[in-house]
Design a protein around this motif. Structure first.
Motif, PDB file in Angstrom:
ATOM      1  N   LYS A   1       0.813  -1.229   0.000  1.00  0.00           N
ATOM      2  CA  LYS A   1       0.000   0.000   0.000  1.00  0.00           C
ATOM      3  C   LYS A   1       0.843   1.274   0.000  1.00  0.00           C
ATOM      4  CE  LYS A   1      -3.526  -2.502  -0.324  1.00  0.00           C
ATOM      5  NZ  LYS A   1      -4.092  -2.674  -1.656  1.00  0.00           N
ATOM      6  N   LEU A   2       2.126   1.146  -0.341  1.00  0.00           N
ATOM      7  CA  LEU A   2       2.925   2.354  -0.564  1.00  0.00           C
ATOM      8  C   LEU A   2       2.511   3.009  -1.880  1.00  0.00           C
ATOM      9  CD1 LEU A   2       6.608   1.629   0.549  1.00  0.00           C
ATOM     10  CD2 LEU A   2       4.856   2.977   1.715  1.00  0.00           C
ATOM     11  N   SER A   3       1.678   2.290  -2.657  1.00  0.00           N
ATOM     12  CA  SER A   3       1.185   2.843  -3.927  1.00  0.00           C
ATOM     13  C   SER A   3       0.465   4.180  -3.696  1.00  0.00           C
ATOM     14  CB  SER A   3       0.238   1.837  -4.585  1.00  0.00           C
ATOM     15  OG  SER A   3      -0.687   1.350  -3.637  1.00  0.00           O
ATOM     16  N   ILE A   4      -0.183   4.292  -2.529  1.00  0.00           N
ATOM     17  CA  ILE A   4      -0.906   5.543  -2.227  1.00  0.00           C
ATOM     18  C   ILE A   4       0.100   6.691  -2.086  1.00  0.00           C
ATOM     19  CG2 ILE A   4      -2.671   6.586  -0.737  1.00  0.00           C
ATOM     20  CD1 ILE A   4      -3.149   3.708   0.418  1.00  0.00           C
ATOM     21  N   PHE A   5       1.233   6.383  -1.440  1.00  0.00           N
ATOM     22  CA  PHE A   5       2.299   7.372  -1.244  1.00  0.00           C
ATOM     23  C   PHE A   5       2.849   7.814  -2.596  1.00  0.00           C
ATOM     24  CE2 PHE A   5       5.173   8.921   2.217  1.00  0.00           C
ATOM     25  CZ  PHE A   5       6.077   9.615   1.429  1.00  0.00           C
ATOM     26  N   LYS A   6       3.080   6.846  -3.466  1.00  0.00           N
ATOM     27  CA  LYS A   6       3.651   7.164  -4.779  1.00  0.00           C
ATOM     28  C   LYS A   6       2.730   8.125  -5.541  1.00  0.00           C
ATOM     29  CE  LYS A   6       5.330   5.555  -9.127  1.00  0.00           C
ATOM     30  NZ  LYS A   6       5.410   4.570 -10.164  1.00  0.00           N
ATOM     31  N   LYS A   7       1.445   7.883  -5.417  1.00  0.00           N
ATOM     32  CA  LYS A   7       0.485   8.701  -6.129  1.00  0.00           C
ATOM     33  C   LYS A   7       0.406  10.114  -5.535  1.00  0.00           C
ATOM     34  CE  LYS A   7      -4.326   8.508  -7.552  1.00  0.00           C
ATOM     35  NZ  LYS A   7      -5.387   8.654  -6.566  1.00  0.00           N
ATOM     36  N   GLU A   8       0.424  10.179  -4.222  1.00  0.00           N
ATOM     37  CA  GLU A   8       0.198  11.466  -3.554  1.00  0.00           C
ATOM     38  C   GLU A   8       1.473  12.303  -3.398  1.00  0.00           C
ATOM     39  OE1 GLU A   8      -2.827  12.624  -2.045  1.00  0.00           O
ATOM     40  OE2 GLU A   8      -3.885  11.017  -3.100  1.00  0.00           O
ATOM     41  N   ILE A   9       2.596  11.638  -3.111  1.00  0.00           N
ATOM     42  CA  ILE A   9       3.845  12.375  -2.836  1.00  0.00           C
ATOM     43  C   ILE A   9       4.989  11.761  -3.650  1.00  0.00           C
ATOM     44  CG2 ILE A   9       5.271  13.379  -0.972  1.00  0.00           C
ATOM     45  CD1 ILE A   9       3.107  12.449   1.026  1.00  0.00           C
ATOM     46  N   PRO A  10       4.916  11.812  -4.964  1.00  0.00           N
ATOM     47  CA  PRO A  10       5.921  11.107  -5.788  1.00  0.00           C
ATOM     48  C   PRO A  10       7.350  11.592  -5.546  1.00  0.00           C
ATOM     49  CG  PRO A  10       4.562  12.591  -7.120  1.00  0.00           C
ATOM     50  CD  PRO A  10       3.917  12.527  -5.771  1.00  0.00           C
ATOM     51  N   GLU A  11       7.516  12.857  -5.145  1.00  0.00           N
ATOM     52  CA  GLU A  11       8.864  13.408  -4.968  1.00  0.00           C
ATOM     53  C   GLU A  11       9.587  12.805  -3.763  1.00  0.00           C
ATOM     54  OE1 GLU A  11       6.020  14.974  -4.662  1.00  0.00           O
ATOM     55  OE2 GLU A  11       5.989  16.270  -2.885  1.00  0.00           O
ATOM     56  N   ARG A  12       8.840  12.160  -2.883  1.00  0.00           N
ATOM     57  CA  ARG A  12       9.503  11.514  -1.742  1.00  0.00           C
ATOM     58  C   ARG A  12       9.280   9.996  -1.747  1.00  0.00           C
ATOM     59  NH1 ARG A  12       7.188  14.062   3.122  1.00  0.00           N
ATOM     60  NH2 ARG A  12       5.998  15.520   1.853  1.00  0.00           N
ATOM     61  N   PHE A  13       8.972   9.491  -2.918  1.00  0.00           N
ATOM     62  CA  PHE A  13       8.790   8.049  -3.076  1.00  0.00           C
ATOM     63  C   PHE A  13       9.997   7.485  -3.833  1.00  0.00           C
ATOM     64  CE2 PHE A  13       7.548   4.439  -5.667  1.00  0.00           C
ATOM     65  CZ  PHE A  13       6.953   3.611  -4.733  1.00  0.00           C
ATOM     66  N   ILE A  14      10.638   6.481  -3.266  1.00  0.00           N
ATOM     67  CA  ILE A  14      11.828   5.894  -3.886  1.00  0.00           C
ATOM     68  C   ILE A  14      11.544   4.443  -4.256  1.00  0.00           C
ATOM     69  CG2 ILE A  14      14.268   5.281  -3.534  1.00  0.00           C
ATOM     70  CD1 ILE A  14      14.351   7.565  -1.415  1.00  0.00           C
ATOM     71  N   GLU A  15      11.686   4.139  -5.528  1.00  0.00           N
ATOM     72  CA  GLU A  15      11.485   2.759  -6.003  1.00  0.00           C
ATOM     73  C   GLU A  15      12.857   2.123  -6.207  1.00  0.00           C
ATOM     74  OE1 GLU A  15      10.322  -0.475  -6.557  1.00  0.00           O
ATOM     75  OE2 GLU A  15       8.472   0.623  -7.041  1.00  0.00           O
ATOM     76  N   THR A  16      13.133   1.031  -5.506  1.00  0.00           N
ATOM     77  CA  THR A  16      14.434   0.376  -5.678  1.00  0.00           C
ATOM     78  C   THR A  16      14.337  -0.854  -6.572  1.00  0.00           C
ATOM     79  OG1 THR A  16      14.166  -1.066  -3.765  1.00  0.00           O
ATOM     80  CG2 THR A  16      15.215   1.079  -3.382  1.00  0.00           C
ATOM     81  N   GLY A  17      13.125  -1.216  -6.964  1.00  0.00           N
ATOM     82  CA  GLY A  17      12.986  -2.492  -7.660  1.00  0.00           C
ATOM     83  C   GLY A  17      13.167  -3.629  -6.660  1.00  0.00           C
ATOM     84  N   ILE A  18      13.246  -4.830  -7.183  1.00  0.00           N
ATOM     85  CA  ILE A  18      13.306  -6.003  -6.304  1.00  0.00           C
ATOM     86  C   ILE A  18      14.716  -6.109  -5.724  1.00  0.00           C
ATOM     87  CG2 ILE A  18      12.747  -8.464  -6.125  1.00  0.00           C
ATOM     88  CD1 ILE A  18      11.231  -8.029  -8.864  1.00  0.00           C
ATOM     89  N   ALA A  19      15.018  -5.214  -4.809  1.00  0.00           N
ATOM     90  CA  ALA A  19      16.368  -5.085  -4.258  1.00  0.00           C
ATOM     91  C   ALA A  19      16.248  -4.585  -2.823  1.00  0.00           C
ATOM     92  CB  ALA A  19      17.182  -4.120  -5.120  1.00  0.00           C
ATOM     93  N   GLU A  20      15.878  -5.505  -1.925  1.00  0.00           N
ATOM     94  CA  GLU A  20      15.621  -5.114  -0.540  1.00  0.00           C
ATOM     95  C   GLU A  20      16.876  -4.610   0.151  1.00  0.00           C
ATOM     96  OE1 GLU A  20      14.726  -8.070  -1.798  1.00  0.00           O
ATOM     97  OE2 GLU A  20      12.546  -7.932  -1.909  1.00  0.00           O
ATOM     98  N   ALA A  21      18.023  -5.245  -0.155  1.00  0.00           N
ATOM     99  CA  ALA A  21      19.266  -4.849   0.520  1.00  0.00           C
ATOM    100  C   ALA A  21      19.582  -3.388   0.219  1.00  0.00           C
ATOM    101  CB  ALA A  21      20.410  -5.754   0.062  1.00  0.00           C
ATOM    102  N   ASN A  22      19.475  -3.017  -1.044  1.00  0.00           N
ATOM    103  CA  ASN A  22      19.738  -1.626  -1.417  1.00  0.00           C
ATOM    104  C   ASN A  22      18.739  -0.684  -0.751  1.00  0.00           C
ATOM    105  OD1 ASN A  22      21.094   0.458  -2.859  1.00  0.00           O
ATOM    106  ND2 ASN A  22      19.523   0.402  -4.444  1.00  0.00           N
ATOM    107  N   ALA A  23      17.483  -1.115  -0.691  1.00  0.00           N
ATOM    108  CA  ALA A  23      16.451  -0.290  -0.042  1.00  0.00           C
ATOM    109  C   ALA A  23      16.808  -0.031   1.420  1.00  0.00           C
ATOM    110  CB  ALA A  23      15.091  -0.979  -0.146  1.00  0.00           C
TER     111      ALA A  23
END
Lengths: 308, 263
Positions: free
Chosen positions: A38-60
């Motif tokens: 449900k971080l999808s809501i964050f991406k929609k509302e505050i895209p400038e503070r949303f970071i997508e790392t892809g399937i890379a939990e360690a980097n996240a």
């Protein structure tokens, strides 16, 4: 008191955005899976503070560490099984660095047909072993918001475990979250008390009600798994004859183990029985699984009866 | 060679002797891995302000302590108690003990991700200065590094400067004899990086290259060719001196080579 069921992860996604609109230090980090966490809501509302790392939990996790050590408040959300699987990254980048990031492990407990690889079943054990990290698990929508708000203010790292299921609201607007505090949700505990947390609170209340004509079993919600206020736990223990712990998590290192640590330290001479999972689980419908592993109301009642 | 450069090179010799002394006192540690990054760290400490430094190859920290000691950012007592109980100078970088250690590292592969977080925060908060991440070449075998590169491929961070201490060795042997990593430049390039190759022991070259990176508006990496054990003949290009006790004989021999009189 509202009885409307709401999935904890939905509440998390919505409330985080609400807080982040006011607090510009909050960042969301998503190793894919944003629609599930449900971080999808964050991406929609505050895209400038949303970071997508892809399937890379360690980097996240590492990025969260750097942001947190710079004074910002990153929230990483993924399935609890995947996040806690990155033990050495959390241990060093977050724990040892005492980086005040928030890690949110969704899909805690038995999650359904996706099966055990996707389910957080050992996450609390892993996180509990790492110094500096606090661990919380909300049981209801109101508690979810309160815990998230608390973690945003913390100057140390935290892990929030949330379940996939919808949970009834057991609190009202007057609920105040206090770190470490156990919350008595059913006080009549002449014959025994169950210590539980999160999604299991509701199920333990069901079990207690099923047995109400035979035994008086109290239910205590532990939203703060680490730290745990020992004196408040001891006070509850003093009011009852038998102690139980119930968790949709491995019994090795989970809530029951945390309780045992207190019980052994203070030399409590009362019977204590742990109920939870012993193995990797399997696929199946959610309620089917809770029933199969004796973690639904009647399964828990069966466990209680056997041990009284 | 300019007079300024002569002085700077001499300073690096002094730092090497400080390093050898601290490792001799410690009775253990990583001499080879520390000696290869002296010029890189000296350059950063001497020339940068408001910088963050993530030493991702944490085992090279005695080199950082020696540079910090040279610039009076670490007291003599802790410096001389490297790796000893209750010393601030722990075996791997320990942020708890120093304001100027920006990340505790040691489990390899994690520093670049942390540096990304720092660099994003610097941009977001509009703070001055650069974020340096010093990676080991052996460390590039960690999967998390490539997760970070994939991220940087689509997220250019102008505050981030990545330097690989390319000394060609890992724990006890050559990388080429452990897990060969051919086409190192091509690997970075294929992740969208501009690759700058330089001599990591030449302060002039480092200066030129770092300034080029600052002007390049895309993800960049400096692959700094270095020599493991640089400056002490018997430690150079030796797997043994990755991590080894410096005995008194070797200590005196090393100081002699560094041309520093023992007090």
């Amino acid at each position: 008191m509202s009885k409307k069921n709401k999935a904890i992860r939905d509440v998390f996604g919505e409330v985080l955005v609400k807080f982040a609109k006011k607090n510009k230090k909050i960042f969301a980090i998503s190793p894919d899976l944003k629609s599930a966490t449900k971080l999808s809501i964050f991406k929609k509302e505050i895209p400038e503070r949303f970071i997508e790392t892809g399937i890379a939990e360690a980097n996240a996790i590492g990025i969260a560490s750097g942001l947190a050590m710079s004074g910002l408040k990153p929230v990483v959300a993924s399935f609890g099984s995947f996040l806690s699987g990155k033990n050495i990254e959390i241990r060093v980048s977050i724990g040892f660095n005492n980086a005040p990031a928030i890690l949110v492990g969704t899909h805690g407990g038995l999650i359904g047909p996706d099966g055990p690889t996707q389910a957080g079943l050992q996450d609390i054990s892993v996180m509990r072993s790492i110094p500096n990290i606090k661990i919380f698990q909300p049981a209801s929508p109101i508690e979810t918001a309160a815990i998230l708000y608390h973690c945003i203010k913390l100057k140390v790292p935290s892990y929030i475990r949330i379940s996939r299921q919808a949970n009834k609201e057991i609190y009202n607007k007057n609920y105040k979250f206090v770190e470490g505090k156990p919350y008595i949700v059913k006080n009549d505990m002449k014959d025994g008390v169950i210590f539980t947390s999160g999604n299991m609170v509701e199920r333990c209340l069901d079990a207690s009600n099923l047995l109400k004509n035979m035994y008086k079993i109290g239910v205590v919600n532990i939203p703060s798994i680490k730290p745990l206020n020992k004196s408040k736990i001891l006070k509850i223990i003093s009011k009852t004859k038998r102690l139980f712990s119930v968790e949709d998590h491995s019994i090795n290192g989970g809530l029951g183990s945390a309780m045992l640590e207190i019980i052994s330290k203070y030399n409590i001479k009362k019977p204590f029985c742990l109920h939870g999972l012993n193995d990797f689980t399997q696929s199946g419908e959610v309620e089917e699984l809770y029933k199969y592993y004796n973690l639904d109301g009647s399964g828990i009642a069966k466990f209680l009866r056997k041990n009284i | 060679m300019s007079k300024k450069l002569v002085i700077q090179n001499n300073n690096c010799l002094k730092i090497r002797s400080l390093l050898i002394k601290s490792l001799y006192n410690a009775g253990s540690g990583h001499p080879g891995s520390s000696l290869s990054l002296i010029e890189i760290l000296y350059y950063i400490y001497r020339n940068e302000k408001n910088f963050k430094l993530i030493l991702s190859k944490g085992h090279g920290v005695p080199g950082q302590y020696a540079v910090m000691r040279f610039f009076k950012e670490l007291d003599n007592k802790n410096f001389n108690n490297l790796r000893k109980i209750n010393s601030k100078a722990q075996g791997h970088p320990d942020k708890r003990n120093f304001k100027k250690i920006d990340a505790s590292t040691g489990a390899l592969g994690q520093g670049l991700s942390i540096a990304i977080g720092y660099a994003m925060a610097k941009e977001y908060l509009k703070k001055k200065g650069y974020v340096y991440c010093v990676l080991g070449d052996g460390e590039l075998q960690e999967g998390q590094i490539w997760e970070s590169l994939m991220f940087l491929n689509s997220n250019y961070l102008k505050k981030l400067i990545i330097i690989v201490d390319y000394n060609k060795f890992q724990n006890e042997d050559l990388i080429s004899k452990t897990l060969p990593m051919p086409m190192i430049e091509e690997k970075w390039k294929s992740f969208g990086f501009k690759v700058f190759r330089t001599n990591g022991h030449n302060l002039n070259n480092l200066d030129k290259t770092i300034n080029k990176v600052k002007k390049t508006k895309k993800p960049s990496v400096i692959i700094a060719d270095t020599i493991k054990g640089k400056g002490i003949s018997f430690m150079e290009n030796s797997g043994h001196w990755h991590s080894a006790k410096i005995t008194r004989n070797f200590y005196l021999k090393a100081l002699e080579e560094l041309n520093v009189k023992k007090k």
